[in-house]
Design an enzyme around this catalytic site. Structure first.
Site, PDB file in Angstrom:
ATOM      1  N   GLY A  68       7.903 -34.428  25.735  1.00 62.37           N
ATOM      2  CA  GLY A  68       7.750 -34.720  24.529  1.00 62.37           C
ATOM      3  C   GLY A  68       6.214 -34.377  23.957  1.00 62.37           C
ATOM      4  NE  ARG A  97      12.331 -34.270  27.567  1.00 62.22           N
ATOM      5  CZ  ARG A  97      12.099 -34.717  26.331  1.00 62.22           C
ATOM      6  NH1 ARG A  97      12.486 -33.998  25.180  1.00 62.22           N
ATOM      7  NH2 ARG A  97      11.143 -35.603  26.279  1.00 62.22           N
ATOM      8  CG  ASP A 140       8.519 -41.552  33.239  1.00 58.69           C
ATOM      9  OD1 ASP A 140       8.851 -40.545  32.246  1.00 58.69           O
ATOM     10  OD2 ASP A 140       9.034 -42.615  33.310  1.00 58.69           O
ATOM     11  CB  THR A 181       4.288 -40.119  26.530  1.00 54.63           C
ATOM     12  OG1 THR A 181       5.478 -40.896  25.926  1.00 54.63           O
ATOM     13  CG2 THR A 181       3.918 -40.894  27.614  1.00 54.63           C
ATOM     14  CG  ASP A 238       7.403 -44.788  28.403  1.00 51.73           C
ATOM     15  OD1 ASP A 238       6.392 -43.997  28.464  1.00 51.73           O
ATOM     16  OD2 ASP A 238       8.434 -44.426  28.660  1.00 51.73           O
ATOM     17  NE  ARG A 248      16.663 -41.672  26.418  1.00 47.53           N
ATOM     18  CZ  ARG A 248      17.640 -41.396  26.175  1.00 47.53           C
ATOM     19  NH1 ARG A 248      18.274 -40.888  24.907  1.00 47.53           N
ATOM     20  NH2 ARG A 248      18.636 -41.389  27.251  1.00 47.53           N
TER      21      ARG A 248
HETATM   22  P1  ADP Z   1       8.286 -36.905  30.095  1.00 48.06           P
HETATM   23  O1  ADP Z   1       7.213 -36.148  30.758  1.00 48.06           O
HETATM   24  O2  ADP Z   1       7.696 -37.087  28.828  1.00 48.06           O
HETATM   25  O3  ADP Z   1       8.616 -37.887  30.777  1.00 48.06           O
HETATM   26  P2  ADP Z   1      10.774 -35.631  30.773  1.00 48.06           P
HETATM   27  O4  ADP Z   1      11.387 -36.830  31.453  1.00 48.06           O
HETATM   28  O5  ADP Z   1      11.371 -34.706  29.717  1.00 48.06           O
HETATM   29  O6  ADP Z   1       9.531 -35.878  29.839  1.00 48.06           O
HETATM   30  O7  ADP Z   1      10.219 -34.553  31.731  1.00 48.06           O
HETATM   31  C1  ADP Z   1       9.593 -33.358  31.483  1.00 48.06           C
HETATM   32  C2  ADP Z   1       9.903 -32.335  32.323  1.00 48.06           C
HETATM   33  O8  ADP Z   1       9.495 -32.782  33.819  1.00 48.06           O
HETATM   34  C3  ADP Z   1      11.494 -32.034  32.640  1.00 48.06           C
HETATM   35  O9  ADP Z   1      12.193 -31.071  31.598  1.00 48.06           O
HETATM   36  C4  ADP Z   1      11.480 -31.516  33.982  1.00 48.06           C
HETATM   37  O10 ADP Z   1      11.039 -29.910  33.965  1.00 48.06           O
HETATM   38  C5  ADP Z   1      10.290 -32.213  34.874  1.00 48.06           C
HETATM   39  N1  ADP Z   1      10.795 -33.194  35.587  1.00 48.06           N
HETATM   40  C6  ADP Z   1      11.489 -34.318  35.013  1.00 48.06           C
HETATM   41  N2  ADP Z   1      12.031 -35.117  36.104  1.00 48.06           N
HETATM   42  C7  ADP Z   1      11.870 -34.341  37.144  1.00 48.06           C
HETATM   43  C8  ADP Z   1      12.223 -34.443  38.661  1.00 48.06           C
HETATM   44  N3  ADP Z   1      12.862 -35.647  39.021  1.00 48.06           N
HETATM   45  N4  ADP Z   1      11.720 -33.456  39.506  1.00 48.06           N
HETATM   46  C9  ADP Z   1      11.263 -32.375  39.171  1.00 48.06           C
HETATM   47  N5  ADP Z   1      10.934 -32.280  38.013  1.00 48.06           N
HETATM   48  C10 ADP Z   1      11.371 -33.100  36.900  1.00 48.06           C
END
Ligand code: ADP
Length: 334
Positions: free
Chosen positions: A23, A84, A115, A138, A142, A184
């Protein structure tokens, strides 16, 4: 595979890539600017990667110059976009991403995200030895290992501005309002905006909703002649859950609660001074860490000082909201 703060030979790094992922958050641009300007001053080539991991796969790479980041420190969102990329969860797509990075001559990365983004970044180091430093971007705050994430302060201030405005109308019409903020899985925005906004009660996803306690707060207020009340609720897993809270309150107390869902306005807007400062410091420090040969870390902040935390520790441990602040809201709204 075991993961730890890692080192590599920085002499091999001539070009770094920078990207925002997940995000978007206000202050990401200030972070991008700091990465680009620090790197160029340290004689590195900098490549901007568009739209997080999607840009790795689509080879959307942009050469960054000093002027590419002019006039962005005050802008919300991310000039490199964010977002994402579900393919990146699969190792074969990460291999494709690494092939793209290598063909573009990118030797190391700075990732601005949460994360999920850090999990992807860590995989790039563990599977392909691409050195990477993370910066927490973010609005949710968190992430374990840093007291503040980039965007949180702006989001809290945006929510607070809305709470103040709603308080004016609540007071004029003797109303109970539930203001739903983002969050969330975590209630950091709700707690900070709730206490600063003088809320009577704060609902967060980490705690089950305690109807008895809420009814007590409402009755106590009515008993003291209080005519209007503000509650702040984090959206939790289902945005709009404040309507359920309002229904429950109506059933228990016969009071009609108005619901106001703030939604995406909390993501936008000019970053506060706190977020610009944080992002500027973290972005610059991330480049310096790469030049020192340190990687698989996140730049965090503790008190006045920047800290460097093993990415696997950030990902493994959970940061908890300060329960004392929730209790404080109840005491101070008496
Ligand atoms: P944030 O970084 O804000 O937590 P997301 O959880 O949507 O946002 O993660 C962003 C992007 O990071 C995901 O769309 C994906 O491309 C990558 N990502 C998330 N989890 C994994 C994972 N377990 N392994 C590899 N890439 C990941």
């Amino acid at each position: 595979m075991a993961s730890q703060m890692a080192s590599f030979n920085p002499k091999n790094v001539k070009s770094i890539g920078v990207y925002a992922s997940g995000g978007d958050a206000p202050g990401m641009n200030a972070g991008i600017r700091a990465v680009v300007r620090t790197a160029i001053q340290r004689n590195l080539r900098v490549v901007g990667i568009i739209q997080g991991y999607t840009g790795f796969l689509k080879k959307e790479f942009v050469e960054m110059e000093l002027r590419s980041v002019a006039n962005i420190i005050q802008r919300g969102g991310s000039i490199l976009k964010a977002g994402r990329c579900m393919e990146f969860l699969k190792p074969e797509f990460r291999q494709t991403a690494v092939d793209s990075l290598r063909s573009a001559g990118i030797d190391a990365l700075v990732c601005i995200g949460g994360d999920g983004s850090f999990t992807g970044a860590q995989a790039l180091w563990q599977e392909h030895q691409i050195p990477i430093v993370g910066i927490p971007g973010t609005i949710d705050n968190d992430i374990y290992g840093t007291e503040l994430t980039i965007g949180f302060d702006t989001a809290v201030n945006t929510a607070l501005d809305a709470i103040d405005r709603i308080r004016d109308t609540a007071a004029s019409h003797d109303r109970l309002f539930i203001i739903e903020v983002m969050g969330r899985d975590s209630g950091f925005i709700a707690v900070a905006a709730g206490v600063a906004g003088g809320a009577e009660d704060i609902f967060i996803p980490e705690h089950p909703f305690d109807m008895e306690s809420t009814v007590e707060v409402i009755k106590r207020g009515i008993g003291r002649g209080k005519m209007s009340s503000i509650f702040v609720a984090a959206e939790g897993p289902k945005p709009g859950r404040s309507y359920e809270l309002a229904n429950m309150i109506h059933k228990k107390c016969g009071l009609e609660a108005k619901v106001c869902i703030l939604g995406h306005i909390q993501r936008g807007g000019a970053p506060t001074a706190t977020d610009r400062l944080l992002a500027s410091r973290m972005g610059s420090a991330a480049v310096e860490q790469i030049l020192k040969g340190q990687c698989n870390i996140m730049v965090g902040i503790k008190g006045e000082d920047l800290t460097y935390v093993d990415l696997s520790e950030c990902l493994k441990k959970k940061k908890h909201v300060n329960q004392g602040l929730i209790d404080l809201a109840k005491i101070l709204s008496n």
